[in-house]
Write a protein that holds these residues in place. Structure first.
Motif, PDB file in Angstrom:
ATOM      1  N   THR A 144     -69.452 -89.313 -16.153  1.00 52.68           N
ATOM      2  CA  THR A 144     -68.839 -89.843 -14.935  1.00 52.68           C
ATOM      3  C   THR A 144     -69.899 -90.495 -14.039  1.00 52.68           C
ATOM      4  OG1 THR A 144     -67.154 -88.083 -14.968  1.00 52.68           O
ATOM      5  CG2 THR A 144     -67.549 -89.151 -12.860  1.00 52.68           C
ATOM      6  N   TRP A 145     -69.572 -91.679 -13.521  1.00 53.63           N
ATOM      7  CA  TRP A 145     -70.450 -92.284 -12.507  1.00 53.63           C
ATOM      8  C   TRP A 145     -70.344 -91.498 -11.208  1.00 53.63           C
ATOM      9  CZ3 TRP A 145     -73.775 -95.084 -14.761  1.00 53.63           C
ATOM     10  CH2 TRP A 145     -73.478 -96.122 -15.637  1.00 53.63           C
ATOM     11  N   LEU A 146     -71.483 -91.217 -10.576  1.00 59.04           N
ATOM     12  CA  LEU A 146     -71.481 -90.438  -9.333  1.00 59.04           C
ATOM     13  C   LEU A 146     -71.463 -91.326  -8.094  1.00 59.04           C
ATOM     14  CD1 LEU A 146     -74.134 -87.704 -10.297  1.00 59.04           C
ATOM     15  CD2 LEU A 146     -71.645 -87.635 -10.567  1.00 59.04           C
ATOM     16  N   THR A 147     -71.686 -92.628  -8.290  1.00 56.39           N
ATOM     17  CA  THR A 147     -71.767 -93.554  -7.158  1.00 56.39           C
ATOM     18  C   THR A 147     -70.921 -94.791  -7.478  1.00 56.39           C
ATOM     19  OG1 THR A 147     -73.695 -94.583  -8.160  1.00 56.39           O
ATOM     20  CG2 THR A 147     -74.131 -92.854  -6.555  1.00 56.39           C
ATOM     21  N   SER A 148     -70.592 -95.575  -6.443  1.00 55.90           N
ATOM     22  CA  SER A 148     -69.707 -96.723  -6.693  1.00 55.90           C
ATOM     23  C   SER A 148     -70.461 -97.913  -7.296  1.00 55.90           C
ATOM     24  CB  SER A 148     -68.992 -97.134  -5.408  1.00 55.90           C
ATOM     25  OG  SER A 148     -69.963 -97.483  -4.452  1.00 55.90           O
ATOM     26  N   SER A 149     -71.795 -97.951  -7.126  1.00 63.25           N
ATOM     27  CA  SER A 149     -72.559 -99.005  -7.821  1.00 63.25           C
ATOM     28  C   SER A 149     -73.849 -98.407  -8.368  1.00 63.25           C
ATOM     29  CB  SER A 149     -72.875-100.165  -6.875  1.00 63.25           C
ATOM     30  OG  SER A 149     -73.710 -99.702  -5.842  1.00 63.25           O
ATOM     31  N   ARG A 150     -74.389 -99.053  -9.407  1.00 57.86           N
ATOM     32  CA  ARG A 150     -75.533 -98.507 -10.142  1.00 57.86           C
ATOM     33  C   ARG A 150     -76.555 -99.575 -10.449  1.00 57.86           C
ATOM     34  NH1 ARG A 150     -70.277 -96.830 -10.437  1.00 57.86           N
ATOM     35  NH2 ARG A 150     -70.082 -98.468 -11.971  1.00 57.86           N
ATOM     36  N   PRO A 151     -77.830 -99.182 -10.655  1.00 61.21           N
ATOM     37  CA  PRO A 151     -78.825-100.138 -11.133  1.00 61.21           C
ATOM     38  C   PRO A 151     -78.367-100.746 -12.468  1.00 61.21           C
ATOM     39  CG  PRO A 151     -79.896 -98.104 -10.458  1.00 61.21           C
ATOM     40  CD  PRO A 151     -78.414 -97.835 -10.433  1.00 61.21           C
ATOM     41  N   SER A 152     -78.706-102.016 -12.683  1.00 54.10           N
ATOM     42  CA  SER A 152     -78.125-102.724 -13.831  1.00 54.10           C
ATOM     43  C   SER A 152     -78.539-102.120 -15.175  1.00 54.10           C
ATOM     44  CB  SER A 152     -78.490-104.204 -13.784  1.00 54.10           C
ATOM     45  OG  SER A 152     -79.889-104.324 -13.787  1.00 54.10           O
ATOM     46  N   GLU A 153     -79.761-101.559 -15.276  1.00 55.31           N
ATOM     47  CA  GLU A 153     -80.189-101.031 -16.576  1.00 55.31           C
ATOM     48  C   GLU A 153     -79.259 -99.905 -17.051  1.00 55.31           C
ATOM     49  OE1 GLU A 153     -84.068 -99.116 -16.818  1.00 55.31           O
ATOM     50  OE2 GLU A 153     -84.069 -99.264 -19.020  1.00 55.31           O
ATOM     51  N   ILE A 154     -78.944 -99.005 -16.137  1.00 50.97           N
ATOM     52  CA  ILE A 154     -78.126 -97.864 -16.558  1.00 50.97           C
ATOM     53  C   ILE A 154     -76.659 -98.269 -16.686  1.00 50.97           C
ATOM     54  CG2 ILE A 154     -77.725 -96.869 -14.245  1.00 50.97           C
ATOM     55  CD1 ILE A 154     -78.473 -94.969 -17.521  1.00 50.97           C
ATOM     56  N   GLN A 155     -76.253 -99.191 -15.832  1.00 54.84           N
ATOM     57  CA  GLN A 155     -74.886 -99.726 -15.935  1.00 54.84           C
ATOM     58  C   GLN A 155     -74.675-100.341 -17.323  1.00 54.84           C
ATOM     59  OE1 GLN A 155     -72.609 -99.922 -13.216  1.00 54.84           O
ATOM     60  NE2 GLN A 155     -71.036-100.929 -14.440  1.00 54.84           N
ATOM     61  N   ARG A 156     -75.618-101.173 -17.735  1.00 50.70           N
ATOM     62  CA  ARG A 156     -75.505-101.860 -19.038  1.00 50.70           C
ATOM     63  C   ARG A 156     -75.538-100.849 -20.188  1.00 50.70           C
ATOM     64  NH1 ARG A 156     -79.098-105.680 -17.224  1.00 50.70           N
ATOM     65  NH2 ARG A 156     -80.764-104.640 -18.376  1.00 50.70           N
ATOM     66  N   HIS A 157     -76.456 -99.881 -20.080  1.00 56.18           N
ATOM     67  CA  HIS A 157     -76.582 -98.904 -21.163  1.00 56.18           C
ATOM     68  C   HIS A 157     -75.257 -98.190 -21.432  1.00 56.18           C
ATOM     69  CE1 HIS A 157     -78.099 -95.664 -23.719  1.00 56.18           C
ATOM     70  NE2 HIS A 157     -77.411 -94.839 -22.959  1.00 56.18           N
TER      71      HIS A 157
END
Ligand code: SAH
Length: 249
Positions: A144-157
């Protein structure tokens, strides 16, 4: 050896095959409000070598069907259940989670820690609902994502690894749309990832490499595991497993 048997070999000796913890399984049991003495039927789906199964068998008056599609994991679970004197409460079953052998409305509780992603959260909760009694409980942990936006590296992964990853509100929306009512939610603490899962996994790396004589395939698998651990260490503020507890309407 193919990648699959390597994966089994790396993980079968472990207490657990994904992030989680005995304390967290117990906390989830408490949050369900299940009467601990009432006889119930429970399925633990994607149980691996039985980390949650054993806690459930110790805590509840439940007949538990412990399901995994890997026979090697189920074998380990049987050995562990026996050594804890819990075999009479646990029926181990090698079976795929998308082809469960239950009758409609047969189960009081469906439990699945770190496994529903194999079907996808929405497909899983929809498919499994038929086996629960009305008012039956679903307990699943899901990345589960804990925040509404994320750094792109982890988002992409994670979008590549598991496109179904979402925030807790998205998961609860899915539960409500599928005919469940939310009961409780908490996120797994760092200890469930590092102390209970990744550190013991890393400790097994050397023996694993020895068993496979440092083969290229074995090294490649460990590189993937190391990369996942390194991502967790850098980006743990942005994701965890959420424990979702919901009641079938
Ligand atoms: N619940 C355990 C294992 C989590 S790892 C724990 O928390 O330690 C995910 C588990 O799901 C693995 O044991 C894997 O073998 C199992 N699995 C994956 N795909 C499956 C499928 N289609 N049917 C049944 N089990 C499956």
């Amino acid at each position: 050896m193919d990648d699959y048997s390597l994966l089994i070999d790396l993980h079968r000796r472990a207490q657990r095959q994904g992030p989680g913890g005995e304390l967290e399984t117990s906390k989830a049991i408490e949050l369900t409000g299940i009467d601990l003495s009432a006889p119930i039927k429970l399925a633990d789906i994607g149980c691996g070598t039985g980390a949650s199964t054993l806690v459930l068998a110790q805590s509840l008056n439940a007949q538990i069907t412990a399901i995994d599609f890997l026979a090697d994991f189920i074998e380990e679970l049987e050995t562990r259940a026996e050594s804890f004197g819990l075999s009479d409460r646990i029926t181990p079953l090698v079976c795929s989670m998308d082809n469960l052998p239950f009758n409609k409305g047969e189960l009081d509780v469906i439990w699945a820690e770190g496994s529903i992603y194999n079907m996808g959260f929405e497909t899983g909760i929809n498919n499994w609902k038929q086996f629960l009694k009305p008012g039956g409980l679903l307990v699943v942990s899901e990345i589960t994502w804990l925040t509404s936006s994320r750094p792109s590296e982890i988002q992409r992964h994670w979008e590549t690894e598991y496109p179904g990853i979402g925030t807790a509100s998205e998961k609860f929306n899915a539960l409500e749309s599928s005919g469940y009512s939310p009961v409780a939610y908490f996120t797994l603490p760092e200890s469930c990832w590092l102390d209970n899962y990744y550190r013991p996994l890393q400790k097994r790396f050397a023996d694993f490499l020895n068993r496979h004589e440092g083969s290229e395939e074995a090294q490649a698998l460990l590189r993937i595991e190391e990369e996942e651990i390194s991502l967790y260490e850098r980006y743990k503020a942005y994701y965890s497993y959420g424990m979702y507890i919901a009641r079938k309407l």
